[in-house]
Design a protein around this motif. Structure first.
Motif, PDB file in Angstrom:
ATOM      1  N   ARG A 117       0.834  -1.206   0.000  1.00  0.00           N
ATOM      2  CA  ARG A 117       0.000   0.000   0.000  1.00  0.00           C
ATOM      3  C   ARG A 117       0.871   1.259   0.000  1.00  0.00           C
ATOM      4  O   ARG A 117       0.582   2.223  -0.713  1.00  0.00           O
ATOM      5  CB  ARG A 117      -0.921   0.004   1.220  1.00  0.00           C
ATOM      6  CG  ARG A 117      -1.738   1.290   1.345  1.00  0.00           C
ATOM      7  CD  ARG A 117      -2.734   1.224   2.460  1.00  0.00           C
ATOM      8  NE  ARG A 117      -3.359   2.523   2.691  1.00  0.00           N
ATOM      9  CZ  ARG A 117      -4.303   3.059   1.944  1.00  0.00           C
ATOM     10  NH1 ARG A 117      -4.750   2.399   0.897  1.00  0.00           N
ATOM     11  NH2 ARG A 117      -4.819   4.248   2.221  1.00  0.00           N
ATOM     12  N   THR A 118       1.946   1.227   0.788  1.00  0.00           N
ATOM     13  CA  THR A 118       2.845   2.380   0.838  1.00  0.00           C
ATOM     14  C   THR A 118       3.466   2.639  -0.524  1.00  0.00           C
ATOM     15  O   THR A 118       3.545   3.793  -0.972  1.00  0.00           O
ATOM     16  CB  THR A 118       3.956   2.153   1.880  1.00  0.00           C
ATOM     17  OG1 THR A 118       3.352   1.976   3.176  1.00  0.00           O
ATOM     18  CG2 THR A 118       4.916   3.330   1.929  1.00  0.00           C
ATOM     19  N   ARG A 119       3.894   1.565  -1.204  1.00  0.00           N
ATOM     20  CA  ARG A 119       4.463   1.721  -2.551  1.00  0.00           C
ATOM     21  C   ARG A 119       3.432   2.288  -3.522  1.00  0.00           C
ATOM     22  O   ARG A 119       3.741   3.151  -4.349  1.00  0.00           O
ATOM     23  CB  ARG A 119       4.996   0.383  -3.060  1.00  0.00           C
ATOM     24  CG  ARG A 119       6.343  -0.011  -2.481  1.00  0.00           C
ATOM     25  CD  ARG A 119       6.933  -1.171  -3.243  1.00  0.00           C
ATOM     26  NE  ARG A 119       6.142  -2.382  -3.058  1.00  0.00           N
ATOM     27  CZ  ARG A 119       6.364  -3.274  -2.102  1.00  0.00           C
ATOM     28  NH1 ARG A 119       7.353  -3.090  -1.237  1.00  0.00           N
ATOM     29  NH2 ARG A 119       5.623  -4.359  -2.001  1.00  0.00           N
ATOM     30  N   THR A 120       2.189   1.801  -3.409  1.00  0.00           N
ATOM     31  CA  THR A 120       1.128   2.273  -4.309  1.00  0.00           C
ATOM     32  C   THR A 120       0.845   3.758  -4.096  1.00  0.00           C
ATOM     33  O   THR A 120       0.729   4.526  -5.063  1.00  0.00           O
ATOM     34  CB  THR A 120      -0.158   1.460  -4.076  1.00  0.00           C
ATOM     35  OG1 THR A 120       0.085   0.086  -4.383  1.00  0.00           O
ATOM     36  CG2 THR A 120      -1.286   1.970  -4.963  1.00  0.00           C
ATOM     37  N   ILE A 121       0.744   4.171  -2.827  1.00  0.00           N
ATOM     38  CA  ILE A 121       0.481   5.579  -2.519  1.00  0.00           C
ATOM     39  C   ILE A 121       1.633   6.457  -2.994  1.00  0.00           C
ATOM     40  O   ILE A 121       1.431   7.541  -3.549  1.00  0.00           O
ATOM     41  CB  ILE A 121       0.247   5.779  -1.008  1.00  0.00           C
ATOM     42  CG1 ILE A 121      -1.038   5.057  -0.564  1.00  0.00           C
ATOM     43  CG2 ILE A 121       0.166   7.256  -0.667  1.00  0.00           C
ATOM     44  CD1 ILE A 121      -2.295   5.562  -1.227  1.00  0.00           C
ATOM     45  N   ASN A 122       2.847   5.981  -2.806  1.00  0.00           N
ATOM     46  CA  ASN A 122       4.015   6.755  -3.257  1.00  0.00           C
ATOM     47  C   ASN A 122       4.028   6.916  -4.772  1.00  0.00           C
ATOM     48  O   ASN A 122       4.367   7.988  -5.298  1.00  0.00           O
ATOM     49  CB  ASN A 122       5.303   6.085  -2.785  1.00  0.00           C
ATOM     50  CG  ASN A 122       5.528   6.251  -1.296  1.00  0.00           C
ATOM     51  OD1 ASN A 122       4.934   7.119  -0.657  1.00  0.00           O
ATOM     52  ND2 ASN A 122       6.377   5.426  -0.725  1.00  0.00           N
TER      53      ASN A 122
END
Length: 226
Positions: free
Chosen positions: A129-134
């Motif tokens: 999720r963090t990678r997607t948001i970034n």
């Protein structure tokens, strides 16, 4: 890597992570020991080492755990290439021979193993999720920086929901505040009026169309739906 009590190398070979092959290795080492005590050492306590650990414990073998960071720090005092599997194996074997502070590995119960699996899965999901948001924010920053800085996309579900339908300044301006708020409200977004107002404020701050905006906006919409 097999060494004796004096550190002399007795056996060094690559072994497949296969039950029959590992059982043969355990038998071979036991034969070499000729009834003497055998100590096994490993720098993993789960994952790809699970089969070997289970077989060794089932065979009543003494198995020590050496953390990877311990192996890394110790390897600097050994001659040879910077890092290879063979060197790591030699370091692990020699450390097991000399050290008296290493902890034995014991069989884990099903609940502990299941908790570890679930915890690892949750960690992976959070990282994804963090990678997607970034990636989403980086894409927005490229063509619509005002909207990128308008929301905290890691906490605002309403902002992500907005991006599934509206991703460009002109698209937001055409929709208008009332339509945006109604669209968000219909999809159960919290603070729909405030989110719509903030998005429209960002849209009015930019009238320049950046090259590649259409494709970038499509990518943002796809990322927001994840």
């Amino acid at each position: 890597m097999v060494i004796d009590a004096e550190g002399k190398r007795l056996l060094s070979q690559r072994v497949a992570n296969d039950e029959a092959t590992l059982l043969k290795l355990i038998s071979t080492v036991a034969t070499m020991a000729d009834g003497g005590e055998v100590t096994w050492a490993i720098d993993l306590n789960a994952g790809g080492a699970a089969l070997l650990i289970t077989l060794l414990i089932a065979a009543d073998q003494r198995l020590l755990y050496i953390p990877g960071r311990t192996v890394h720090h110790a390897s600097g005092s050994y001659r040879g290439e910077g890092k290879t599997d063979a060197k790591d194996a030699a370091v692990i074997a020699d450390q097991a021979r000399m050290r008296r502070d290493l902890q034995p590995l014991r069989p884990g119960d099903d609940i502990a193993v299941e908790l570890r699996i679930l915890t690892s899965r949750r960690t992976d999901l959070v990282a994804d999720r963090t990678r997607t948001i970034n990636r989403l924010r980086a894409q927005l920053l490229e063509y619509f920086p005002a909207l990128e800085r308008a929301f905290d996309y890691s906490t605002s579900k309403a902002a992500l929901l907005l991006l599934t339908g509206y991703q460009t300044p002109d698209g937001l301006r055409r929709a208008g505040a009332a339509r945006l708020a109604a669209w968000l409200g219909k999809r159960k977004a919290r603070n729909a009026d405030a989110v719509a107002a903030k998005a429209l404020q960002a849209a009015h701050a930019q009238h320049t169309v950046i090259p590649g905006q259409q494709l970038a906006a499509a990518m943002v919409a796809r990322l927001a739906r994840r």
